[in-house]
Design a protein around this motif. Structure first.
Motif, short mmCIF file in Angstrom:
data_model
loop_
_atom_site.label_atom_id
_atom_site.label_comp_id
_atom_site.label_asym_id
_atom_site.label_seq_id
_atom_site.Cartn_x
_atom_site.Cartn_y
_atom_site.Cartn_z
N TYR A 28 -5.08 -2.90 8.77
CA TYR A 28 -4.06 -1.90 9.08
C TYR A 28 -3.34 -2.21 10.38
CZ TYR A 28 -5.22 1.30 5.25
OH TYR A 28 -5.39 1.87 4.00
N ALA A 31 -0.91 -4.95 9.55
CA ALA A 31 0.17 -4.41 8.73
C ALA A 31 1.20 -3.66 9.59
CB ALA A 31 -0.40 -3.48 7.67
N GLN A 32 0.72 -2.90 10.55
CA GLN A 32 1.62 -2.15 11.43
C GLN A 32 2.61 -3.05 12.14
OE1 GLN A 32 -0.72 0.20 14.20
NE2 GLN A 32 0.11 2.08 13.34
N GLY A 35 4.61 -5.65 8.62
CA GLY A 35 5.23 -5.18 7.40
C GLY A 35 4.47 -5.57 6.14
N LYS A 37 1.67 -5.32 3.35
CA LYS A 37 1.01 -4.16 2.77
C LYS A 37 -0.49 -4.39 2.69
CE LYS A 37 4.86 -1.95 1.99
NZ LYS A 37 5.20 -0.71 2.71
N PHE A 39 -4.05 -3.91 0.92
CA PHE A 39 -4.76 -3.61 -0.32
C PHE A 39 -6.23 -3.84 -0.05
CE2 PHE A 39 -5.38 -5.10 -5.01
CZ PHE A 39 -5.96 -3.89 -5.33
N VAL A 74 3.32 -7.70 -6.35
CA VAL A 74 3.73 -7.89 -4.95
C VAL A 74 4.34 -9.27 -4.75
CG1 VAL A 74 2.92 -8.08 -2.56
CG2 VAL A 74 2.09 -6.23 -4.01
N LEU A 79 8.76 -7.52 -1.24
CA LEU A 79 7.86 -7.23 -0.13
C LEU A 79 7.49 -8.52 0.59
CD1 LEU A 79 5.46 -4.71 -1.93
CD2 LEU A 79 7.16 -4.15 -0.17
N LEU A 82 1.03 -9.36 1.30
CA LEU A 82 -0.11 -8.50 1.07
C LEU A 82 -1.28 -8.94 1.94
CD1 LEU A 82 -0.85 -6.18 -1.00
CD2 LEU A 82 -1.88 -7.99 -2.40
#
Length: 201
Positions: A28, A31-32, A35, A37, A39, A74, A79, A82
């Motif tokens: 996380y 990701a912040q 960009g 995502k 999973f 994805v 996007l 991942l």
């Protein structure tokens, strides 16, 4: 809006390591800043557990098919990529084959597939096993007595860290995060793999 497919091939970042090492929390944080995502593996496990016993054939099929669909969609979307968290038993060839299978749609688009391996002491992981985010995102871990027992059993049964086997690979980064914050690990990973191009102002 810029279509990222015109600029970058998709990135697949595997965050691997033993239970409660901090994979999801680090994911996380990355990701912040990028960009990408997240999973985490329990996004597929928890729904399947509502219907099937863990490890049963229908459970395995359901989880595998759901994961495969997410990776495929994805990789073919606009996007940037991942982050997937996974407890990789390095002594099980089937685990490596599973990761290679999920990577196929990313490789077919010329995307990069990279690995971050985390390790931490068992004592620290047992404490993290009770973490607020972990219990919020993974309902099956809320039975702490079972969860702790499962962590210890997996440690005894499988090789859950590479022990430096892949340290020379350019696509692989291994970090002992026993005493490091998730934020520190995320920034180190972003710098190591050059993911800064995805950070938006």
């Amino acid at each position: 809006m810029i279509d990222t497919r015109e600029l970058y091939a998709p990135t697949l970042l595997y965050v691997v390591g033993p239970p409660a090492v901090g994979k999801m929390t680090v994911a996380y944080e990355i990701a912040q800043r990028t960009g990408l995502k997240v999973f985490h593996n329990h996004l597929s496990i928890e729904p399947a557990l509502r219907f099937f016993e863990f490890g049963s054939p229908p459970f395995v099929r359901t989880v595998s098919e759901f994961r495969s669909r997410i990776f495929t969609e994805v990789a073919s979307s606009n996007l940037p990529g991942l982050i997937f968290t996974f407890v990789w038993a390095f002594d099980l060839p089937s685990d490596q084959a599973e990761l290679e299978h999920y990577a196929t749609p990313f490789r077919s688009r010329g995307g990069q597939v990279i690995y971050l391996e985390l390790s931490a002491s068992e004592e620290v992981r047992l404490e993290r096993n009770k973490g607020e985010l972990r219990l919020a995102e993974k309902p099956s871990k809320r039975d702490l007595e079972w969860s702790q027992r499962n962590l210890l059993e997996l440690d005894r049964k499988y090789q859950l860290n590479s022990n430096g086997e892949f340290d020379e690979r350019a696509d692989y980064l291994r970090i002992d995060n026993t005493e490091l914050s998730a934020d520190t690990v995320a920034l180190r990973t972003i710098e190591h793999f050059g993911l800064g191009w995805q950070i938006s102002e």
